[in-house]
Design a protein around this motif. Structure first.
Motif, short mmCIF file in Angstrom:
data_model
loop_
_atom_site.label_atom_id
_atom_site.label_comp_id
_atom_site.label_asym_id
_atom_site.label_seq_id
_atom_site.Cartn_x
_atom_site.Cartn_y
_atom_site.Cartn_z
N GLY A 537 0.80 -1.22 0.00
CA GLY A 537 0.00 0.00 0.00
C GLY A 537 0.83 1.27 0.00
O GLY A 537 2.00 1.29 -0.40
N ILE A 538 0.20 2.33 0.51
CA ILE A 538 0.79 3.66 0.41
C ILE A 538 1.92 3.88 1.39
O ILE A 538 2.70 4.81 1.26
N GLY A 539 2.05 3.01 2.41
CA GLY A 539 3.13 3.13 3.37
C GLY A 539 2.91 4.25 4.38
O GLY A 539 1.93 4.99 4.33
N ILE A 540 3.85 4.34 5.30
CA ILE A 540 3.76 5.32 6.39
C ILE A 540 5.07 6.09 6.45
O ILE A 540 6.15 5.49 6.46
N PRO A 541 5.03 7.41 6.50
CA PRO A 541 6.28 8.19 6.63
C PRO A 541 7.00 7.83 7.93
O PRO A 541 6.37 7.49 8.93
N SER A 542 8.32 7.90 7.89
CA SER A 542 9.12 7.50 9.06
C SER A 542 8.81 8.35 10.29
O SER A 542 8.88 7.86 11.41
N ARG A 543 8.46 9.62 10.09
CA ARG A 543 8.18 10.48 11.25
C ARG A 543 6.91 10.07 11.98
O ARG A 543 6.70 10.44 13.15
N ASP A 544 6.03 9.31 11.31
CA ASP A 544 4.77 8.91 11.93
C ASP A 544 4.83 7.53 12.57
O ASP A 544 3.90 7.14 13.27
N LEU A 545 5.92 6.78 12.33
CA LEU A 545 5.97 5.41 12.84
C LEU A 545 5.96 5.35 14.36
O LEU A 545 5.40 4.43 14.96
N LYS A 546 6.61 6.34 15.02
CA LYS A 546 6.67 6.31 16.48
C LYS A 546 5.30 6.49 17.13
O LYS A 546 5.08 6.06 18.25
#
Length: 609
Positions: A537-546
């Motif tokens: 899918g569209i994935g998740i930005p690294s800044r939002d993973l936390k």
């Protein structure tokens, strides 16, 4: 009166004191030596008796073990036992009795009249139960001190009899008395020699003076545990007493100062708040451990570099922000070397000298990062709940008003309005149910009903449940299990909810034509089954993973609401997984896909199905 005046001189005082000291020393040494000699001989005697008794008990097993009468007669057995006692028991004055398992004396070295009689001594009874007995007592016939030892004779954990041994200790005590006599003679000789030596040494008056000189040097080197010996009440004696008094007062003052310093250091070290001390120029002179951990610096580093309080806390210059004028706590936000954001509440306390001049300054740091984060989450939570409830309620209100205004007269339009109203109602119900579930987790904890579950069937059923939703979204859903998985110990309903949340999320955020794969494998070393859901899918930005597991946190809020999501699915999934004592983690690359992995424990058997 002449003898009394004689002992008022320094010379005779020294002689008498030396003799008394030697006498006391020899008394202490003699007492210690006598005790050690007595302990040595008594221990040696006890070891000898124990060794002979143990050796005798070992050899007696063959005689006391039940056997066929044809092998050996009772007289032959007793004769063999007597020979064995005569060969093994070497201590003089030792009485040995051999008792069989019924308590009957079958051999003795003294009174032959007791042969064939049953003994009623409690020590023998205890030994026949398998427990040895040892004691010292006075022989009522002779008044001698004797050692009594009773050992069980056993083999293969079966008691066949006992050995009763009584050994006289008078020979040992006679040897001890001789040693004490030698020591007393040596003490008298030492006293005579000391008297002569004291007369020679006491002829000089410089002895106490030299001693005070040595003491002064010791005090100068920091040794306060020595005292000047005071021989008399003359001028030299008074000087010695004054010197001792000065040493004690100096020692007490230094110890008190050290105690206060240690108390202060201990308080600063164990404070949860950070403490920074700076001199009048603002340069750091002290950081406690909490401040070092908060700011990720060391006190030695700050002192060597001459770091100022403004530089350390990243404050404006002194001209723009005078710290002595700060009456209210100051909130400071800074980025640490490890990229973490730190929010501090800093209170400044200036120090003033007695003369009124400006001294240093103390800064007390409180880490309020977590408090600020929780407060921000609380505000976001309230805002999100309000928004999530207001949006469907506004939609429902609008469609109900339209129906009341006459749209209900048009069947096709009214049905569409009612379907939208039903959809928004179901959305609110899902939101409220999720909130109630999380609230129950927070107040009561997660209550699980775990049992052994077939992991293969669990995963296939999860794929079957969600496959229709995948087809509707145009996403290919597949199951990848490389081997037969073992049973797992889980709450089946809880893990089904986790799988449903993760699979539905993966399908929602995967464009049509993409794929979602449910994989699982067993780690037999860790006794875990790892389960992962990977999408394209569209994935998740690294800044939002936390923050992805936080409640109501969504990366694409507009699309999430459009898909009917509440933003609570991942939070619920994490709570349920962690309640199993397991872990869940997520990895993602923007526009490449996302993989969520968690594990569950083996069933107690841990065998593959």
């Amino acid at each position: 009166m002449r003898p009394l005046r004689l002992f008022t001189t320094v010379q005779w005082k020294v002689v008498v004191i030396y003799m008394l000291l030697i006498l006391m020393a020899m008394q202490f040494i003699g007492a210690y030596f006598a005790r050690q000699v007595e302990s040595y001989y008594l221990n040696n005697f006890s070891e000898t008796v124990n060794a002979q008794a143990s050796l005798l008990a070992t050899h007696l097993e063959g005689y006391l073990r039940p056997r066929d009468a044809k092998e050996q007669s009772a007289e032959e057995v007793r004769q063999g036992i007597d020979n064995l006692i005569n060969n093994l028991v070497k201590l003089n004055g030792t009485n040995v009795q051999v008792i069989d398992s019924s308590g009957t004396v079958i051999s003795t070295t003294e009174d032959k009249r007791i042969l064939g009689r049953r003994t009623s001594q409690p020590e023998v009874t205890i030994a026949l139960l398998g427990t040895r007995s040892e004691s010292m007592r006075i022989d009522p016939r002779t008044g001698d001190r004797v050692k009594m030892l009773v050992l069980p004779v056993k083999g293969d954990n079966i008691v066949y009899g006992a050995v009763y041994m009584v050994a006289s200790m008078e020979g040992t005590y006679m040897t001890i008395r001789k040693m004490n006599g030698i020591l007393a003679s040596g003490t008298m000789i030492a006293l005579l020699l000391t008297a002569g030596l004291g007369v020679v040494l006491a002829r000089t008056i410089t002895t106490p003076v030299k001693e005070m000189t040595r003491q002064a040097r010791a005090v100068a080197d920091g040794d306060f545990n020595r005292n000047v010996r005071v021989y008399s009440e003359d001028e030299i004696g008074q000087l010695g007493m004054a010197f001792n008094h000065m040493t004690r007062r100096l020692k007490e003052a230094i110890l008190q100062q050290e105690e206060e310093r240690e108390k202060l250091a201990s308080i600063l070290t164990n404070m949860s708040d950070g403490v920074i001390a700076a001199n009048r120029d603002g340069q750091i002179i002290l950081l406690n451990r909490s401040a070092e951990e908060m700011l990720q610096v060391t006190m030695n580093e700050c002192v060597q570099k001459g770091t100022t309080l403004h530089n350390l806390l990243r404050l404006p210059p002194e001209e723009e922000m005078p710290l002595y004028a700060q009456n209210e706590p100051l909130f400071i936000e800074m980025v640490l070397p490890n990229k973490d954001v730190l929010i501090l509440r800093v209170t400044f306390t200036p120090l003033q000298h007695d003369s009124g001049k400006k001294g240093g300054i103390i800064a007390v740091l409180q880490d309020v990062t977590e408090q600020q984060r929780l407060e921000q989450q609380r505000r976001e939570f309230v805002a999100n709940v309000s928004h999530e409830l207001r949006t469907p309620l506004t939609t429902i209100k609008s469609y109900v008003e339209a129906l009341l205004d006459g749209a209900v007269e048009e069947p096709e339009l009214s049905n569409r309005f009612l379907r939208v109203t039903m959809s928004e109602t179901e959305r609110m119900i899902r939101l409220v149910n999720d909130l109630l579930q999380l609230s129950r987790f927070d107040s009561q904890g997660v209550r699980l009903h775990c049992k052994d579950v077939d992991a293969n069937q669990l995963l296939r059923y999860a794929v079957d449940r969600i496959s229709l939703f995948g087809e509707q979204q145009g996403v290919q859903l597949s199951l990848d299990i490389q081997e037969t998985l073992p049973e797992v110990y889980i709450d089946k309903d809880a893990i089904n909810q986790v799988l449903d949340n993760l699979l539905s999320n993966a399908i929602k955020y995967t464009p049509a034509g993409g794929s979602v794969v449910l994989r699982a494998y067993a780690n037999r070393h860790q006794k875990r089954v790892y389960i992962s859901i990977a999408d394209t899918g569209i994935g998740i930005p690294s800044r939002d993973l936390k923050r992805i597991f936080e409640r109501f946190y969504r990366v694409d809020k507009a699309r999430s609401r459009g898909q009917g999501g509440t933003g609570l699915g991942l939070a619920i999934a994490r709570e349920l997984v962690q309640a199993h004592g397991a872990e869940i983690e997520i990895t993602s690359e923007l526009n490449q896909g996302t993989t969520v992995t968690f594990w569950v424990p083996y069933a107690k058997g841990g065998k593959a199905g």
